[in-house]
Design a protein around this motif. Structure first.
Motif, PDB file in Angstrom:
ATOM      1  N   ALA A 164      -7.851 -42.061   6.173  1.00 56.23           N
ATOM      2  CA  ALA A 164      -8.288 -40.936   6.888  1.00 56.23           C
ATOM      3  C   ALA A 164      -9.652 -41.576   7.831  1.00 56.23           C
ATOM      4  O   ALA A 164      -9.934 -40.877   8.894  1.00 56.23           O
ATOM      5  CB  ALA A 164      -8.739 -39.845   6.146  1.00 56.23           C
ATOM      6  N   THR A 165     -10.304 -42.586   7.061  1.00 53.54           N
ATOM      7  CA  THR A 165     -11.567 -42.998   7.802  1.00 53.54           C
ATOM      8  C   THR A 165     -11.060 -44.241   8.588  1.00 53.54           C
ATOM      9  O   THR A 165     -11.875 -44.954   9.121  1.00 53.54           O
ATOM     10  CB  THR A 165     -12.534 -43.282   6.859  1.00 53.54           C
ATOM     11  OG1 THR A 165     -11.947 -44.119   5.613  1.00 53.54           O
ATOM     12  CG2 THR A 165     -13.008 -41.921   6.167  1.00 53.54           C
ATOM     13  N   HIS A 166      -9.927 -44.848   8.454  1.00 51.38           N
ATOM     14  CA  HIS A 166      -9.700 -46.182   9.078  1.00 51.38           C
ATOM     15  C   HIS A 166      -8.126 -45.859   9.631  1.00 51.38           C
ATOM     16  O   HIS A 166      -7.146 -46.470   9.110  1.00 51.38           O
ATOM     17  CB  HIS A 166      -9.500 -47.445   8.120  1.00 51.38           C
ATOM     18  CG  HIS A 166     -10.871 -47.623   7.494  1.00 51.38           C
ATOM     19  ND1 HIS A 166     -11.156 -46.859   6.362  1.00 51.38           N
ATOM     20  CD2 HIS A 166     -11.750 -48.281   7.699  1.00 51.38           C
ATOM     21  CE1 HIS A 166     -12.586 -47.534   5.905  1.00 51.38           C
ATOM     22  NE2 HIS A 166     -12.699 -48.215   6.777  1.00 51.38           N
ATOM     23  N   LEU A 167      -7.675 -44.874  10.546  1.00 49.95           N
ATOM     24  CA  LEU A 167      -6.661 -44.704  11.140  1.00 49.95           C
ATOM     25  C   LEU A 167      -5.603 -45.701  11.473  1.00 49.95           C
ATOM     26  O   LEU A 167      -4.426 -45.568  11.742  1.00 49.95           O
ATOM     27  CB  LEU A 167      -6.534 -43.496  12.039  1.00 49.95           C
ATOM     28  CG  LEU A 167      -7.273 -41.998  11.682  1.00 49.95           C
ATOM     29  CD1 LEU A 167      -7.358 -41.335  12.593  1.00 49.95           C
ATOM     30  CD2 LEU A 167      -6.256 -41.564  10.720  1.00 49.95           C
ATOM     31  N   GLU A 168      -6.177 -46.835  12.137  1.00 54.28           N
ATOM     32  CA  GLU A 168      -5.472 -47.901  12.595  1.00 54.28           C
ATOM     33  C   GLU A 168      -5.415 -49.086  11.745  1.00 54.28           C
ATOM     34  O   GLU A 168      -4.633 -50.148  12.032  1.00 54.28           O
ATOM     35  CB  GLU A 168      -6.600 -48.565  13.682  1.00 54.28           C
ATOM     36  CG  GLU A 168      -6.919 -47.355  14.678  1.00 54.28           C
ATOM     37  CD  GLU A 168      -5.653 -46.517  15.340  1.00 54.28           C
ATOM     38  OE1 GLU A 168      -4.771 -47.290  15.400  1.00 54.28           O
ATOM     39  OE2 GLU A 168      -5.806 -45.449  15.832  1.00 54.28           O
ATOM     40  N   ASN A 169      -5.256 -48.989  10.369  1.00 49.27           N
ATOM     41  CA  ASN A 169      -5.249 -50.116   9.442  1.00 49.27           C
ATOM     42  C   ASN A 169      -3.755 -49.915   9.197  1.00 49.27           C
ATOM     43  O   ASN A 169      -3.455 -49.230   8.529  1.00 49.27           O
ATOM     44  CB  ASN A 169      -6.131 -49.751   8.231  1.00 49.27           C
ATOM     45  CG  ASN A 169      -6.024 -50.976   7.253  1.00 49.27           C
ATOM     46  OD1 ASN A 169      -4.842 -51.176   6.521  1.00 49.27           O
ATOM     47  ND2 ASN A 169      -7.072 -51.801   7.094  1.00 49.27           N
ATOM     48  N   LYS A 170      -3.202 -50.767   9.750  1.00 51.42           N
ATOM     49  CA  LYS A 170      -1.611 -51.033   9.656  1.00 51.42           C
ATOM     50  C   LYS A 170      -1.077 -51.030   8.029  1.00 51.42           C
ATOM     51  O   LYS A 170      -0.183 -50.333   7.733  1.00 51.42           O
ATOM     52  CB  LYS A 170      -0.993 -51.952  10.594  1.00 51.42           C
ATOM     53  CG  LYS A 170      -1.243 -51.711  11.804  1.00 51.42           C
ATOM     54  CD  LYS A 170      -0.444 -52.661  12.740  1.00 51.42           C
ATOM     55  CE  LYS A 170      -0.546 -52.228  14.210  1.00 51.42           C
ATOM     56  NZ  LYS A 170      -0.090 -53.310  15.120  1.00 51.42           N
ATOM     57  N   SER A 171      -1.704 -51.860   7.330  1.00 50.10           N
ATOM     58  CA  SER A 171      -1.291 -52.210   6.019  1.00 50.10           C
ATOM     59  C   SER A 171      -1.358 -50.838   4.999  1.00 50.10           C
ATOM     60  O   SER A 171      -0.574 -50.558   4.305  1.00 50.10           O
ATOM     61  CB  SER A 171      -1.730 -53.495   5.350  1.00 50.10           C
ATOM     62  OG  SER A 171      -3.265 -53.244   5.348  1.00 50.10           O
ATOM     63  N   LYS A 172      -2.416 -50.309   4.958  1.00 51.14           N
ATOM     64  CA  LYS A 172      -2.715 -49.256   4.506  1.00 51.14           C
ATOM     65  C   LYS A 172      -1.848 -48.076   4.812  1.00 51.14           C
ATOM     66  O   LYS A 172      -1.296 -47.271   3.946  1.00 51.14           O
ATOM     67  CB  LYS A 172      -4.282 -48.666   4.177  1.00 51.14           C
ATOM     68  CG  LYS A 172      -5.178 -49.946   3.749  1.00 51.14           C
ATOM     69  CD  LYS A 172      -5.151 -49.702   2.158  1.00 51.14           C
ATOM     70  CE  LYS A 172      -5.997 -50.755   1.541  1.00 51.14           C
ATOM     71  NZ  LYS A 172      -5.976 -50.977   0.207  1.00 51.14           N
ATOM     72  N   LYS A 173      -1.821 -47.909   6.163  1.00 45.74           N
ATOM     73  CA  LYS A 173      -1.009 -46.915   6.860  1.00 45.74           C
ATOM     74  C   LYS A 173       0.485 -46.940   6.205  1.00 45.74           C
ATOM     75  O   LYS A 173       1.016 -46.010   5.750  1.00 45.74           O
ATOM     76  CB  LYS A 173      -0.920 -46.899   8.441  1.00 45.74           C
ATOM     77  CG  LYS A 173      -0.263 -46.086   9.150  1.00 45.74           C
ATOM     78  CD  LYS A 173      -0.214 -45.971  10.723  1.00 45.74           C
ATOM     79  CE  LYS A 173       0.851 -45.307  11.186  1.00 45.74           C
ATOM     80  NZ  LYS A 173       0.681 -45.367  12.662  1.00 45.74           N
ATOM     81  N   ASN A 174       1.176 -48.150   6.206  1.00 46.33           N
ATOM     82  CA  ASN A 174       2.343 -48.431   5.897  1.00 46.33           C
ATOM     83  C   ASN A 174       2.558 -47.908   4.441  1.00 46.33           C
ATOM     84  O   ASN A 174       3.768 -47.249   4.290  1.00 46.33           O
ATOM     85  CB  ASN A 174       2.735 -49.720   6.053  1.00 46.33           C
ATOM     86  CG  ASN A 174       3.036 -50.081   7.517  1.00 46.33           C
ATOM     87  OD1 ASN A 174       3.088 -49.225   8.207  1.00 46.33           O
ATOM     88  ND2 ASN A 174       2.942 -51.282   7.858  1.00 46.33           N
TER      89      ASN A 174
END
Length: 304
Positions: free
Chosen positions: A81-91
């Motif tokens: 929610a605070t790092h919307l562009e972080n791909k690894s966490k998003k995945n």
């Protein structure tokens, strides 16, 4: 840590032997097997260990995380929610979301997590669909037929209340507020219950339903009187001042709103301060209620 590891952690920090941890009626080898995670421990045995060593149960269970998976989900959720562009966490979060989506028999925790993801990330990530009206009606049907509400029910309601109709909201709130058996509820559950009221009041303001906002402010003021949830109390007072300004136009109320923003900035809560500034600008300048409602944001993340 599991329960054996937690017992060992406290014992080594207290610099006492296994014998000093072992209740008089328990064989020393039995306790050793508990620490080694070979033997399970009974509740009365654990209680006796607490009494013998002076370990407080609530402190013990802060180290022994019974809800480890949910803790990990919350950490991942808040990070994304605070790092919307972080791909690894998003995945990682997307993978979990797809698992929930394919599960047609979600338990209350899974349903709460699923809606929380859709609620916050739906507007931000193409992979996450926004909540449908069918889901709203289905969840309302589940909730209204419950006789007792648990922690994840309060989280779920807090996240989805923005999509309930006024009638649905008026039907569900008396069932959850005041919180039944509130003295036995944990702080986090109470925060989500109170946050539901904050969300409803905000929604009423966005809908320019000032009488509805006033009704729920009165209800909210009756809660939390003997506790120290100052985040709830400050947000409630902010919304009350904002409502009074919208109703009367008296500058003293908008000055108090600005004081609240300054407090948030002074304590370093810049994200919350920016949210409030945006909210105040929308509510004091925009007269299109439909447009205002579309701009309203709410979710699990906002409760902190």
């Amino acid at each position: 840590m599991n329960i054996g590891d937690t017992l060992r952690f406290f014992r080594t920090k207290l610099k006492i032997s296994q014998k000093d941890m072992t209740p008089e009626y328990m064989d020393a080898s039995a306790y050793s097997r508990i620490e080694g995670n070979v033997r399970s421990i009974k509740l009365d045995e654990l209680q006796n260990i607490f009494e013998k060593t002076g370990i407080h149960s609530s402190e013990f269970f802060r180290f022994y995380d019974l809800d480890y998976r949910q803790t990990k989900f919350k950490e991942l959720y808040i990070y994304c929610a605070t790092h919307l562009e972080n791909k690894s966490k998003k995945n990682k979060l997307i993978d979990y979301y797809y698992k929930l989506k394919s599960n047609n028999h979600k338990n209350s925790t899974e349903l709460s997590n699923y809606i929380a993801i859709k609620n916050f990330f739906g507007p931000h990530w193409d992979e996450v669909e926004e909540i449908t009206q069918q889901e709203v009606d289905h969840i309302f049907s589940i909730l209204i037929n419950k006789n007792f509400y648990l922690h994840h029910d309060y989280v779920l309601i807090s996240n989805i209340v923005r999509l309930f109709s006024a009638k649905q909201t008026d039907l569900i709130v008396p069932r959850i507020i005041p919180i039944p058996f509130d003295k036995n509820r944990n702080i986090e559950t109470k925060k989500f219950a109170h946050n539901t009221l904050i969300n409803i009041i905000s929604l009423k303001l966005y809908a320019m339903d000032h009488s509805g906002a006033e009704k729920y402010i009165k209800l909210a003021k009756k809660q939390n009187k003997l506790e120290t949830d100052y985040n709830f109390k400050l947000n409630l007072q902010y919304l009350n001042n904002l409502l009074q300004y919208l109703m009367t136009g008296e500058m003293v109320y908008i000055e108090r709103v600005h004081d609240f923003i300054h407090i948030l900035e002074d304590i370093g809560d810049d994200l919350h301060a920016d949210q409030v500034k945006k909210e105040v600008k929308i509510l004091t300048h925009d007269k299109d209620s439909k447009k205002m409602l579309e701009s309203y944001e709410v979710g699990l993340f906002k409760q902190d």
